[in-house]
Design a protein around this motif. Structure first.
Motif, PDB file in Angstrom:
ATOM      1  N   PRO A   6       1.093  -0.943  -0.088  1.00 47.51           N
ATOM      2  CA  PRO A   6       0.420  -0.146  -0.494  1.00 47.51           C
ATOM      3  C   PRO A   6       0.449   1.283   0.242  1.00 47.51           C
ATOM      4  N   LEU A   7       1.583   1.535  -1.183  1.00 47.25           N
ATOM      5  CA  LEU A   7       2.620   2.437  -1.078  1.00 47.25           C
ATOM      6  C   LEU A   7       1.740   3.291  -1.973  1.00 47.25           C
ATOM      7  N   ALA A   8       2.185   4.735  -2.079  1.00 47.88           N
ATOM      8  CA  ALA A   8       1.270   6.004  -3.519  1.00 47.88           C
ATOM      9  C   ALA A   8       1.771   5.446  -5.032  1.00 47.88           C
ATOM     10  N   GLU A   9       3.313   5.102  -4.735  1.00 47.11           N
ATOM     11  CA  GLU A   9       4.056   4.333  -5.800  1.00 47.11           C
ATOM     12  C   GLU A   9       3.331   2.810  -6.652  1.00 47.11           C
ATOM     13  N   ALA A  10       2.990   2.032  -5.855  1.00 47.80           N
ATOM     14  CA  ALA A  10       2.186   1.880  -6.649  1.00 47.80           C
ATOM     15  C   ALA A  10       0.955   1.390  -7.206  1.00 47.80           C
ATOM     16  N   LYS A  11       0.303   3.202  -7.621  1.00 48.96           N
ATOM     17  CA  LYS A  11      -0.282   2.863  -7.951  1.00 48.96           C
ATOM     18  C   LYS A  11      -0.677   3.150  -9.729  1.00 48.96           C
ATOM     19  N   GLY A  12       0.767   3.624 -10.103  1.00 46.82           N
ATOM     20  CA  GLY A  12       1.017   4.172 -11.348  1.00 46.82           C
ATOM     21  C   GLY A  12       1.233   3.035 -12.016  1.00 46.82           C
ATOM     22  N   LEU A  13       1.882   1.774 -10.775  1.00 48.86           N
ATOM     23  CA  LEU A  13       2.404   0.094 -11.921  1.00 48.86           C
ATOM     24  C   LEU A  13       0.761  -0.596 -11.959  1.00 48.86           C
ATOM     25  N   LEU A  14      -0.511  -0.006 -11.175  1.00 51.39           N
ATOM     26  CA  LEU A  14      -1.441  -1.135 -11.873  1.00 51.39           C
ATOM     27  C   LEU A  14      -1.451  -1.253 -12.869  1.00 51.39           C
TER      28      LEU A  14
END
Length: 344
Positions: free
Chosen positions: A115-123
């Motif tokens: 649950p990190l902000a950076e993960a959103k771009g990887l989805l």
């Protein structure tokens, strides 16, 4: 069957299994992948022949043929401040460990998306067949993002106010809430406060409704406060201090988030309030935080290993296009009474 003729340096193929089993290649493919209309006895025999031959599928070729990656993602919008715990071994990681085992038994790999902000771009780049999201918020952007890509999604816990229904494992948060509150009342508590997160998660929404029903039925004051998840234990402590300032006579706090509950105990002790003699405290998740708190927290066994397995099976049914329910009930929650609510 003479399996020796198939042994050697070359890779075994479906054709080898079909010849040894005396069936067509299509039957072998359907049997090994649990697809199609294959007689159960034939399916079992094909799998046994494949096992005896030492056959393993060519995953690269299979992926080119089917488009499947044989991997699924597990993600949550809960910050580690509440989803994690000591050494980040909390709710999310307990689900992840059980889900990884259940997925592996089904021939699937599990990809943990922190649950990190950076993960959103990887989805948008994540190459998976499906995803499990833990306790999504209302209008959860991760669910929307995955569904927009055509990825099958199921959730652990209902997604409140969802525009597009997501199949889910029902965590029965309302039952859990009633269980905790009735326990406090049985211990003599008469001014019970509820501390929940500010986000619109099913566990907060359902427990709040259970609390409102409970206080109305028992003729008790309705004392609700909310905290920000990212604050973790300190947010729970600060919320407790606000409660004590506004309601000095309160004698119990139900804090479903274990991080908040630990903060509550710390704030009570700093204020000179004894737990449980002066104020009783209960929480929902029976993790390391609850067990290691002093005094240990009364909590609920949510049967997360079984829940993770249910979520994996539900997701795979939807990925394969099998007939599958929209909702699966988790095992009944079990109250674990400890020193935070019941004096020795």
């Amino acid at each position: 069957m003479n399996s020796a003729k198939y042994r050697g340096p070359r890779r075994l193929t479906i054709a080898d299994v079909a010849e040894a089993a005396g069936v067509s290649r299509t039957t072998v493919s359907h049997a090994l992948n649990d697809r199609g209309q294959v007689d159960p006895q034939t399916r079992a025999r094909v799998k046994e022949v494949a096992h005896q031959l030492g056959y393993s599928p060519n995953l690269k070729a299979q992926r080119l043929r089917t488009g499947r990656t044989h991997s699924i993602a597990l993600l949550s919008s809960m910050p580690f401040a509440v989803a994690g715990g000591p050494s980040r071994l909390g709710f999310m990681m307990e689900v992840a460990a059980s889900a990884a085992e259940a997925a592996l038994k089904q021939g699937m790999a599990l990809v943990l998306v922190p649950p990190l902000a950076e993960a959103k771009g990887l989805l948008d780049e994540l190459d998976v067949d499906g995803a499990i999201i833990i306790e999504p918020v209302a209008q959860d952007p991760q669910v929307t993002q995955l569904q927009r890509r055509g990825i099958k999604v199921v959730s652990i816990g209902r997604q409140p106010e969802a525009e597009s229904a997501v199949p889910y494992v029902d965590m029965q948060a309302d039952i859990t809430g009633h269980m905790l509150l009735e326990h406090l009342a049985a211990q003599g508590a008469r001014q019970i406060a509820l501390l929940i997160g500010q986000q619109r998660r099913h566990s907060y929404v359902d427990v709040e409704q259970a609390y409102r029903d409970f206080t109305r039925r028992h003729g008790m004051p309705c004392l609700i406060t909310k905290a920000e998840e990212t604050g973790g234990e300190e947010a729970g402590a600060e919320a407790c201090r606000r409660l004590l300032a506004e309601y000095p006579e309160l004698d119990a706090i139900c804090a479903p988030v274990d991080a908040f509950a630990v903060g509550v105990v710390q704030a009570l002790q700093q204020a000179g309030r004894r737990v449980p003699e002066d104020v009783r405290v209960v929480t929902r998740y029976d993790g390391l935080r609850a067990q290691k708190c002093q005094p240990p927290l009364t909590a609920v066994n949510l049967h997360l290993a079984e829940v993770a397995g249910q979520a994996i099976n539900l997701l795979l049914d939807h990925i394969k296009g099998n007939e599958a329910p929209a909702i699966i009930q988790c095992p009944p929650p079990e109250l674990i009474v400890r020193g935070s609510s019941a004096p020795d």
